[in-house]
Motif scaffolding. Structure first.
Motif, PDB file in Angstrom:
ATOM      1  N   LEU A 210       0.820  -1.207   0.000  1.00 49.02           N
ATOM      2  CA  LEU A 210       0.000   0.000   0.000  1.00 49.02           C
ATOM      3  C   LEU A 210       0.860   1.267   0.000  1.00 49.02           C
ATOM      4  N   TRP A 211       2.084   1.155   0.456  1.00 48.40           N
ATOM      5  CA  TRP A 211       2.983   2.319   0.484  1.00 48.40           C
ATOM      6  C   TRP A 211       4.415   1.808   0.353  1.00 48.40           C
ATOM      7  N   PRO A 212       5.342   2.656  -0.058  1.00 50.59           N
ATOM      8  CA  PRO A 212       6.686   2.182  -0.422  1.00 50.59           C
ATOM      9  C   PRO A 212       7.433   1.452   0.686  1.00 50.59           C
ATOM     10  N   GLY A 213       7.159   1.754   1.939  1.00 48.99           N
ATOM     11  CA  GLY A 213       7.899   1.116   3.022  1.00 48.99           C
ATOM     12  C   GLY A 213       7.252  -0.132   3.579  1.00 48.99           C
ATOM     13  N   GLU A 214       6.107  -0.545   2.998  1.00 44.71           N
ATOM     14  CA  GLU A 214       5.422  -1.714   3.524  1.00 44.71           C
ATOM     15  C   GLU A 214       6.216  -2.976   3.186  1.00 44.71           C
TER      16      GLU A 214
END
Length: 215
Positions: A210-214
């Protein structure tokens, strides 16, 4: 940055938000991950302020209906009341609104998000059902007890779309639900049975980040 214990790291991030440009959502998400009880205004102020008139207030409500709500980490900020604000859209007549709502609810790590997510495991649109099963997986990874989703997930194993079966099998492969998955195996059609066998062996369809750091 999420686990950094460097002194002043949060002040540095907060001080750069106004000029952060395209990386602002990621920085806001990092702050939300570091402290879910943080005052949500640091993120919400980029969408609206209560005193800025009806258009800005409308934009503030719309953030809960778009991917910005998880990209900015608003789904993680308890004081932003994400479950309360997002749940009404889980039964919206428009399928895309339901899908966004269920995705966001799965990202909240809040047990209160489970009932509306489970409700969409019976959705008339297969992609909403698939997203609901993925949301159960995210809630489980966040530590939410998801045993209440087992019956609806088992019904999803009978669906004619492979995507729905894959996400449901992956959710049922969690230790708390695994026994139900084993029990269901004998009654499945060949394709669903093969998917379940893979899930029981630890081979499951990955969750889309869902987001780049997931992770």
């Amino acid at each position: 940055m999420i686990e950094s214990a460097e002194p002043g790291v949060e002040d540095i991030i907060l001080g750069t938000l106004d000029d952060a440009g395209p990386v602002r959502p990621l920085l806001c998400r990092v702050l939300a991950e570091r402290d879910p009880d943080r005052d949500p205004r640091f993120a919400l102020r980029h969408f609206y302020a209560e005193t800025d008139g009806p258009v800005r207030r409308w934009l503030g409500q719309e953030v809960y209906r778009s991917p910005w709500v998880w990209l900015y980490g608003i789904t993680r900020l308890r004081r932003a009341r994400p479950v309360e604000r997002i749940t009404p859209d889980a039964t919206h007549w428009l399928a895309t609104r339901r899908q966004v709502a269920i995705t966001a609810l799965g990202d909240t790590a809040d047990p209160a998000a489970l009932p509306p997510v489970v409700g969409r495991l019976r959705d008339s649109k297969w992609w909403v059902r698939s997203q609901a099963a993925a949301a159960v997986r995210r809630l489980a990874w966040s530590g939410v007890r998801v045993t209440g989703a087992s019956d609806a997930l088992l019904r999803c194993l009978q669906h004619d779309r492979q995507e729905v079966v894959e996400q449901a099998a992956a959710a049922l492969a969690f230790p708390a639900l695994r026994e139900r998955l084993v029990w269901s195996r004998a009654s499945l059609m060949p394709l669903a049975g093969a998917i379940v066998d893979n899930a029981l062996d630890g081979v499951v369809v990955p969750l889309a980040p869902l987001w780049p750091g997931e992770a």
